[in-house]
Design a protein around this motif. Structure first.
Motif, short mmCIF file in Angstrom:
data_model
loop_
_atom_site.label_atom_id
_atom_site.label_comp_id
_atom_site.label_asym_id
_atom_site.label_seq_id
_atom_site.Cartn_x
_atom_site.Cartn_y
_atom_site.Cartn_z
N GLU A 132 -15.76 40.03 -32.14
CA GLU A 132 -17.00 39.27 -31.96
C GLU A 132 -17.72 39.70 -30.70
OE1 GLU A 132 -16.76 34.92 -33.27
OE2 GLU A 132 -14.67 35.40 -32.79
N SER A 133 -19.04 39.77 -30.80
CA SER A 133 -19.87 40.07 -29.64
C SER A 133 -20.11 38.79 -28.86
CB SER A 133 -21.21 40.67 -30.08
OG SER A 133 -20.99 41.86 -30.82
N PRO A 134 -19.54 38.63 -27.66
CA PRO A 134 -19.72 37.38 -26.91
C PRO A 134 -21.16 37.22 -26.45
CG PRO A 134 -18.62 39.01 -25.56
CD PRO A 134 -18.72 39.60 -26.92
N PRO A 135 -21.80 36.12 -26.78
CA PRO A 135 -23.17 35.92 -26.33
C PRO A 135 -23.23 35.69 -24.83
CG PRO A 135 -22.35 33.97 -27.47
CD PRO A 135 -21.30 35.03 -27.62
N PRO A 136 -24.35 36.04 -24.19
CA PRO A 136 -24.48 35.84 -22.74
C PRO A 136 -24.25 34.37 -22.36
CG PRO A 136 -26.29 37.16 -23.59
CD PRO A 136 -25.56 36.63 -24.78
N GLY A 140 -15.99 31.06 -24.00
CA GLY A 140 -14.80 31.09 -24.83
C GLY A 140 -14.46 29.78 -25.49
N LEU A 141 -15.42 28.85 -25.58
CA LEU A 141 -15.13 27.56 -26.19
C LEU A 141 -15.15 27.63 -27.72
CD1 LEU A 141 -17.25 25.22 -23.87
CD2 LEU A 141 -14.79 25.73 -23.77
N ARG A 142 -15.83 28.61 -28.27
CA ARG A 142 -15.91 28.73 -29.71
C ARG A 142 -14.63 29.33 -30.25
NH1 ARG A 142 -20.92 32.03 -31.78
NH2 ARG A 142 -19.63 33.82 -31.15
N PRO A 143 -14.00 28.73 -31.27
CA PRO A 143 -12.78 29.32 -31.84
C PRO A 143 -13.07 30.70 -32.40
CG PRO A 143 -13.09 27.06 -32.61
CD PRO A 143 -14.36 27.47 -31.91
N PRO A 144 -12.07 31.59 -32.43
CA PRO A 144 -12.29 32.95 -32.93
C PRO A 144 -12.59 32.95 -34.42
CG PRO A 144 -9.96 32.55 -32.52
CD PRO A 144 -10.70 31.39 -31.95
N ALA A 146 -11.22 34.55 -36.76
CA ALA A 146 -10.03 34.49 -37.60
C ALA A 146 -9.60 33.06 -37.90
CB ALA A 146 -8.88 35.24 -36.93
N VAL A 147 -10.07 32.12 -37.08
CA VAL A 147 -9.75 30.70 -37.29
C VAL A 147 -10.85 29.99 -38.07
CG1 VAL A 147 -9.34 28.49 -36.12
CG2 VAL A 147 -8.35 30.60 -35.21
N THR A 148 -12.10 30.23 -37.68
CA THR A 148 -13.21 29.50 -38.29
C THR A 148 -13.68 30.09 -39.61
OG1 THR A 148 -14.89 30.82 -37.15
CG2 THR A 148 -14.04 28.89 -35.99
N GLY A 149 -13.57 31.43 -39.75
CA GLY A 149 -14.11 32.08 -40.93
C GLY A 149 -15.61 32.27 -40.87
N TRP A 150 -16.20 32.11 -39.70
CA TRP A 150 -17.64 32.26 -39.51
C TRP A 150 -17.89 33.30 -38.43
CZ3 TRP A 150 -21.73 29.81 -42.08
CH2 TRP A 150 -21.34 28.83 -43.01
N LEU A 151 -18.87 34.18 -38.68
CA LEU A 151 -19.24 35.23 -37.73
C LEU A 151 -20.74 35.18 -37.51
CD1 LEU A 151 -18.10 37.78 -36.20
CD2 LEU A 151 -18.90 39.10 -38.16
N SER A 152 -21.16 35.16 -36.25
CA SER A 152 -22.59 35.07 -35.95
C SER A 152 -23.02 36.27 -35.11
CB SER A 152 -22.92 33.78 -35.22
OG SER A 152 -22.47 33.84 -33.88
N ASN A 153 -24.32 36.41 -34.95
CA ASN A 153 -24.85 37.48 -34.11
C ASN A 153 -25.39 36.94 -32.79
OD1 ASN A 153 -27.07 36.14 -35.11
ND2 ASN A 153 -28.30 37.98 -35.44
N GLY A 154 -24.84 35.81 -32.35
CA GLY A 154 -25.31 35.26 -31.09
C GLY A 154 -24.65 33.94 -30.75
N GLN A 155 -25.37 33.10 -29.99
CA GLN A 155 -24.88 31.81 -29.52
C GLN A 155 -25.41 30.70 -30.40
OE1 GLN A 155 -22.82 30.85 -26.67
NE2 GLN A 155 -22.89 29.06 -27.99
N ARG A 156 -24.48 29.93 -31.01
CA ARG A 156 -24.89 28.81 -31.83
C ARG A 156 -25.47 27.69 -30.96
NH1 ARG A 156 -19.82 30.57 -33.83
NH2 ARG A 156 -19.84 31.14 -36.04
N THR A 157 -26.18 26.77 -31.60
CA THR A 157 -26.66 25.59 -30.89
C THR A 157 -25.46 24.79 -30.40
OG1 THR A 157 -28.68 25.45 -32.20
CG2 THR A 157 -27.93 23.42 -31.13
N PRO A 158 -25.39 24.44 -29.11
CA PRO A 158 -24.24 23.69 -28.60
C PRO A 158 -24.06 22.37 -29.34
CG PRO A 158 -25.58 24.53 -26.80
CD PRO A 158 -26.36 24.76 -28.06
#
Length: 327
Positions: A132-136, A140-144, A146-158
């Motif tokens: 995963e590309s860590p957003p600026p 590290g609060l977001r689960p990896p 391999a656990v969530t099954g979701w991959l994004s291209n940035g930072q989700r809404t908190p």
């Protein structure tokens, strides 16, 4: 005195190379309803595809300096999400309608082969290679993935804070590599079915399919999802009796290629956008990547460093959609 160094041969894994065409041209990847609509739907599809296939071949020739490029064609049948018809009934119709349009299908694949093939699980193998590309500003609060099954291209809404705490101001999602403005996507890679079976998503299987076509799938250095010559004549009555990837044309260029081009109805656009996000965050086999890069330089057909940039597309509006008024 120089000391001798002894190594186990097994400690030096060797990456087997694969033959490469200049271009892998996919002539179709349709859903069950497209086949259920009958030969007429396939006829419309291939008639439209033929126009773009000719243009794509011309583009490939330009990239090779006017030399005749090695181009192989393939067709993907969705037998993973819906088991419909049989190879005996379906494949001859597909081949006949392609031939009617002046097209030859060199390789035919079953989509389920991207999940399981030759006692291997290509999809699970690619999952382990996701980085995963860590957003600026992330902590590290977001689960990896391999656990969530979701991959994004940035930072989700908190996420909102718990009750009784001060409500934070809303923050929008942010694309990691945004240019001026963000185009944020969140891609589901799998879902869980009853009994704990994992159902891989269409974008994830399509990403595995792209990696196979680009010659970048390996298991312990060995190629994965390799074509099997089909010389048996009649096709079987069950999909499981058909190899995951078969070669129909004995004189075809290699299945894998430096680049891919996929010709699809425009309703597939969101899926393929998601595919590129997955490819951008896949740590492909370094040995395979190095081999292909070196061979491309030797042949004078340099490829983009980013794997996702090696996959190109042509999206068209299906004639049936035009005639029915569908969007």
């Amino acid at each position: 005195m120089r000391e001798s160094v002894f190594r186990e041969s097994s400690a030096e894994p060797r990456t087997q190379s694969v033959p490469l065409a200049h271009l892998s041209l996919e002539l179709g990847h349709l859903y069950a309803e497209d086949f259920e609509a009958g030969p007429e739907r396939l006829r419309e599809h291939f008639a439209e595809v033929r126009l773009w296939a000719d243009a794509t071949r011309a583009s490939a020739a330009r990239r090779t300096g006017g030399k005749r490029p090695r181009v192989s064609t393939c067709f993907l049948v969705d037998d993973y999400f819906t088991r419909f018809s049989t190879p005996a009934d379906l494949v001859p119709v597909v081949l006949a309608e392609a031939e009617r349009a002046g097209l030859v299908i060199d390789y035919l694949a079953r989509e389920s082969g991207c999940a399981e093939a030759d006692r291997l699980e290509p999809a699970r193998s690619v999952l382990h290679r996701l980085v995963e590309s860590p957003p600026p500003g992330s902590h590290g609060l977001r689960p990896p993935v391999a656990v969530t099954g979701w991959l994004s291209n940035g930072q989700r809404t908190p996420a909102a804070r718990r009750a009784m705490s001060e409500a934070p101001a809303w923050q929008p999602p942010r694309e990691t590599a945004a240019r001026n403005h963000s185009v944020f996507m969140d891609v589901e890679l799998w879902s869980e079915e009853e009994g704990g079976r994992r159902l891989w998503s269409c974008p994830f299987l399509a990403a595995v399919w792209q990696l196979a076509r680009l010659g970048l799938l390996r298991h312990l250095g060995e190629p994965v999802l390799t074509p099997q010559p089909w010389t048996d004549g009649a096709f079987p009555e069950r999909w499981d009796r058909l190899p995951p990837l078969i070669q129909l044309n004995g004189s075809a260029a290699p299945f894998s290629a430096y680049r891919t081009c996929t010709l699809l109805p425009n309703r597939f656009l969101p899926v393929e956008d998601a595919v590129r996000i997955i490819l951008d965050q896949t740590d492909v086999d370094a040995g395979a990547l190095r081999q292909i890069t070196e061979r491309s330089v030797h042949e004078g057909v340099r490829v983009p460093p980013a794997v996702a940039q090696r996959a190109t597309y042509v999206f068209y509006e299906a004639p049936s959609a035009l005639s029915s008024g569908a969007t």
